[in-house]
Design a protein around this motif. Structure first.
Motif, PDB file in Angstrom:
ATOM      1  N   LYS A  44      37.396  29.866  37.152  1.00  0.00           N
ATOM      2  CA  LYS A  44      37.634  30.026  35.707  1.00  0.00           C
ATOM      3  C   LYS A  44      38.836  30.927  35.454  1.00  0.00           C
ATOM      4  O   LYS A  44      39.645  30.662  34.552  1.00  0.00           O
ATOM      5  CB  LYS A  44      36.384  30.585  35.034  1.00  0.00           C
ATOM      6  N   VAL A  45      38.973  32.002  36.241  1.00  0.00           N
ATOM      7  CA  VAL A  45      40.143  32.889  36.118  1.00  0.00           C
ATOM      8  C   VAL A  45      41.428  32.100  36.342  1.00  0.00           C
ATOM      9  O   VAL A  45      42.399  32.207  35.580  1.00  0.00           O
ATOM     10  CB  VAL A  45      40.039  34.055  37.123  1.00  0.00           C
ATOM     11  N   ILE A  46      41.441  31.269  37.399  1.00  0.00           N
ATOM     12  CA  ILE A  46      42.636  30.480  37.725  1.00  0.00           C
ATOM     13  C   ILE A  46      42.917  29.456  36.629  1.00  0.00           C
ATOM     14  O   ILE A  46      44.059  29.283  36.185  1.00  0.00           O
ATOM     15  CB  ILE A  46      42.448  29.771  39.089  1.00  0.00           C
ATOM     16  N   LYS A  47      41.875  28.780  36.167  1.00  0.00           N
ATOM     17  CA  LYS A  47      42.026  27.750  35.138  1.00  0.00           C
ATOM     18  C   LYS A  47      42.572  28.343  33.843  1.00  0.00           C
ATOM     19  O   LYS A  47      43.500  27.780  33.228  1.00  0.00           O
ATOM     20  CB  LYS A  47      40.666  27.092  34.887  1.00  0.00           C
ATOM     21  N   GLY A  94      56.488  37.355  35.203  1.00  0.00           N
ATOM     22  CA  GLY A  94      55.326  38.186  35.536  1.00  0.00           C
ATOM     23  C   GLY A  94      54.125  37.921  34.649  1.00  0.00           C
ATOM     24  O   GLY A  94      53.072  38.552  34.804  1.00  0.00           O
ATOM     25  N   ALA A  95      54.269  36.957  33.710  1.00  0.00           N
ATOM     26  CA  ALA A  95      53.167  36.660  32.794  1.00  0.00           C
ATOM     27  C   ALA A  95      51.963  36.057  33.513  1.00  0.00           C
ATOM     28  O   ALA A  95      50.822  36.245  33.090  1.00  0.00           O
ATOM     29  CB  ALA A  95      53.646  35.716  31.696  1.00  0.00           C
ATOM     30  N   VAL A  96      52.221  35.313  34.594  1.00  0.00           N
ATOM     31  CA  VAL A  96      51.117  34.719  35.350  1.00  0.00           C
ATOM     32  C   VAL A  96      50.263  35.820  35.983  1.00  0.00           C
ATOM     33  O   VAL A  96      49.029  35.806  35.888  1.00  0.00           O
ATOM     34  CB  VAL A  96      51.636  33.748  36.432  1.00  0.00           C
ATOM     35  N   ARG A  97      50.915  36.802  36.611  1.00  0.00           N
ATOM     36  CA  ARG A  97      50.162  37.906  37.219  1.00  0.00           C
ATOM     37  C   ARG A  97      49.407  38.702  36.149  1.00  0.00           C
ATOM     38  O   ARG A  97      48.276  39.130  36.361  1.00  0.00           O
ATOM     39  CB  ARG A  97      51.098  38.815  38.006  1.00  0.00           C
ATOM     40  N   GLN A  98      50.051  38.889  35.008  1.00  0.00           N
ATOM     41  CA  GLN A  98      49.397  39.624  33.917  1.00  0.00           C
ATOM     42  C   GLN A  98      48.160  38.882  33.414  1.00  0.00           C
ATOM     43  O   GLN A  98      47.112  39.472  33.174  1.00  0.00           O
ATOM     44  CB  GLN A  98      50.385  39.837  32.771  1.00  0.00           C
ATOM     45  N   SER A  99      48.287  37.554  33.277  1.00  0.00           N
ATOM     46  CA  SER A  99      47.160  36.746  32.823  1.00  0.00           C
ATOM     47  C   SER A  99      46.030  36.768  33.849  1.00  0.00           C
ATOM     48  O   SER A  99      44.849  36.894  33.498  1.00  0.00           O
ATOM     49  CB  SER A  99      47.620  35.308  32.566  1.00  0.00           C
ATOM     50  N   LEU A 100      46.385  36.641  35.128  1.00  0.00           N
ATOM     51  CA  LEU A 100      45.380  36.727  36.194  1.00  0.00           C
ATOM     52  C   LEU A 100      44.644  38.058  36.126  1.00  0.00           C
ATOM     53  O   LEU A 100      43.417  38.120  36.241  1.00  0.00           O
ATOM     54  CB  LEU A 100      46.046  36.580  37.561  1.00  0.00           C
ATOM     55  N   SER A 101      45.398  39.136  35.945  1.00  0.00           N
ATOM     56  CA  SER A 101      44.813  40.472  35.899  1.00  0.00           C
ATOM     57  C   SER A 101      43.843  40.617  34.729  1.00  0.00           C
ATOM     58  O   SER A 101      42.731  41.136  34.884  1.00  0.00           O
ATOM     59  CB  SER A 101      45.937  41.511  35.786  1.00  0.00           C
ATOM     60  N   GLN A 102      44.252  40.126  33.558  1.00  0.00           N
ATOM     61  CA  GLN A 102      43.409  40.256  32.367  1.00  0.00           C
ATOM     62  C   GLN A 102      42.122  39.446  32.502  1.00  0.00           C
ATOM     63  O   GLN A 102      41.026  39.950  32.235  1.00  0.00           O
ATOM     64  CB  GLN A 102      44.186  39.805  31.131  1.00  0.00           C
ATOM     65  N   HIS A 103      42.255  38.180  32.909  1.00  0.00           N
ATOM     66  CA  HIS A 103      41.062  37.326  33.010  1.00  0.00           C
ATOM     67  C   HIS A 103      40.124  37.794  34.124  1.00  0.00           C
ATOM     68  O   HIS A 103      38.898  37.776  33.958  1.00  0.00           O
ATOM     69  CB  HIS A 103      41.470  35.875  33.239  1.00  0.00           C
ATOM     70  N   ALA A 104      40.690  38.204  35.268  1.00  0.00           N
ATOM     71  CA  ALA A 104      39.847  38.672  36.371  1.00  0.00           C
ATOM     72  C   ALA A 104      39.126  39.959  35.993  1.00  0.00           C
ATOM     73  O   ALA A 104      37.931  40.119  36.273  1.00  0.00           O
ATOM     74  CB  ALA A 104      40.693  38.886  37.625  1.00  0.00           C
ATOM     75  N   GLY A 105      39.845  40.876  35.352  1.00  0.00           N
ATOM     76  CA  GLY A 105      39.228  42.137  34.948  1.00  0.00           C
ATOM     77  C   GLY A 105      38.066  41.920  33.988  1.00  0.00           C
ATOM     78  O   GLY A 105      37.031  42.592  34.078  1.00  0.00           O
ATOM     79  N   ARG A 106      38.214  40.935  33.084  1.00  0.00           N
ATOM     80  CA  ARG A 106      37.168  40.664  32.095  1.00  0.00           C
ATOM     81  C   ARG A 106      35.986  39.911  32.712  1.00  0.00           C
ATOM     82  O   ARG A 106      34.824  40.294  32.522  1.00  0.00           O
ATOM     83  CB  ARG A 106      37.757  39.845  30.950  1.00  0.00           C
ATOM     84  N   LEU A 107      36.275  38.835  33.473  1.00  0.00           N
ATOM     85  CA  LEU A 107      35.195  37.989  33.994  1.00  0.00           C
ATOM     86  C   LEU A 107      34.477  38.614  35.183  1.00  0.00           C
ATOM     87  O   LEU A 107      33.295  38.348  35.411  1.00  0.00           O
ATOM     88  CB  LEU A 107      35.751  36.617  34.372  1.00  0.00           C
ATOM     89  N   LEU A 108      35.204  39.432  35.950  1.00  0.00           N
ATOM     90  CA  LEU A 108      34.578  40.089  37.099  1.00  0.00           C
ATOM     91  C   LEU A 108      34.050  41.473  36.737  1.00  0.00           C
ATOM     92  O   LEU A 108      33.495  42.157  37.599  1.00  0.00           O
ATOM     93  CB  LEU A 108      35.586  40.209  38.257  1.00  0.00           C
TER      94      LEU A 108
END
Length: 293
Positions: A44-47, A94-108
């Motif tokens: 889900k984070v990746i998607k 760097g927006a991809v890394r930022q998005s990964l960081s935000q979604h992972a931090g929230r979902l995990l």
């Protein structure tokens, strides 16, 4: 609408994004291998990240997520040049890394900021070296055509994501006075309620005496929810205890089930497996030794 290539066909291309967590205690590869919750959350984070960075749900699809130790590899097919270009721009900024960081931090539900190392490849080309030349990156991605259809595991994860997006299934109407709900510590068999509990030595003995040559079928039914009985486990038990006979094979089956499942090795699971194998008479025999309410 998808762009066209020189020969008039639709524009397609393939790239692999490699991800590795730099946050202590968070291993994306290990999480994805967790078939309970980790795999779905990481997917889900990746998607969500791809949706953010490629301008929506269209124009791309995940074909496979694989083990590229120490990285997690994400193979993406692009079906629209504009979507691919937008993804490359997001990746470069760097927006991809930022998005990964935000979604992972929230979902995990991480207590600290999540940081991730990324690498982007098209075939053998590491695109991180050419991010200032987006047209060249697009060319490499276009020349790297996908070699496979979407993985079955990804199909299943996509279905899970869609089910979650649709929201909870409407609850059935409350039970009528004629049908009372079954307490959480009980189970129903042939319209009668029995107290559920861990399997006892008496249950194992009754099962082993009565199941005969059908013990394998029951084992496979139990194996649907017990990892220790999946794959070749049943055949291995049959081979290992062939000389001892059917009683010992059945006895070892339930012993293996109890050892693997612990407190979750409940009477209700054995009765359900016997029902699935149409061995209701044996289930009745086992339940006869239980006090009925």
């Amino acid at each position: 609408m998808a762009d066209k290539t020189m020969d008039g066909g639709p524009w397609t291309g393939c790239a692999v994004m490699f991800l590795r967590s730099l946050s202590p205690g968070v291993n994306l590869l290990s999480l994805f291998k967790d078939r309970e919750q980790g795999k779905f959350i990481v997917f889900k984070v990746i998607k969500l990240t791809l949706t953010d960075s490629a301008g929506g749900l269209g124009g791309h699809e995940i074909l496979k997520v694989h083990d590229a130790d120490p990285f997690l590899g994400v193979e993406v097919k692009f079906e629209d040049m504009l979507a691919c270009r937008q993804f490359l721009e997001s990746y470069s900024s760097g927006a991809v890394r930022q998005s990964l960081s935000q979604h992972a931090g929230r979902l995990l539900t991480l207590p600290q900021e999540f940081t991730v190392e990324t690498q982007l490849k098209a075939s053998t080309h590491i695109l991180d070296f050419y991010l200032d030349q987006l047209e060249l990156c697009l060319q490499h991605i276009h020349l790297s055509q996908p070699e496979r259809l979407r993985d079955e595991e990804i199909e299943h994860l996509e279905e899970q994501l869609q089910t979650q997006a649709r929201g909870p299934v409407p609850q059935p109407a409350p039970p009528t006075q004629e049908e009372c709900p079954v307490p959480s510590n009980c189970f129903k068999f042939q319209n009668k309620v029995f107290e559920d509990r861990m399997l006892s030595a008496g249950d194992v003995q009754s099962f082993s005496n009565g199941v005969g040559r059908h013990w394998k079928h029951v084992g496979r039914a139990l194996g649907k929810s017990c990892r220790a009985l999946k794959g070749l486990a049943i055949d291995n038990l049959a081979y290992e205890y062939e000389r001892e006979g059917l009683y010992e094979q059945a006895y070892q089956l339930l012993s293996r089930f109890i050892q693997a499942e612990g407190r979750a090795a409940k009477l209700s699971r054995l009765v359900k497996a016997l029902e699935d194998c149409k061995l209701t008479s044996l289930a009745e025999s086992i339940l006869e030794i239980q006090p009925r309410e």
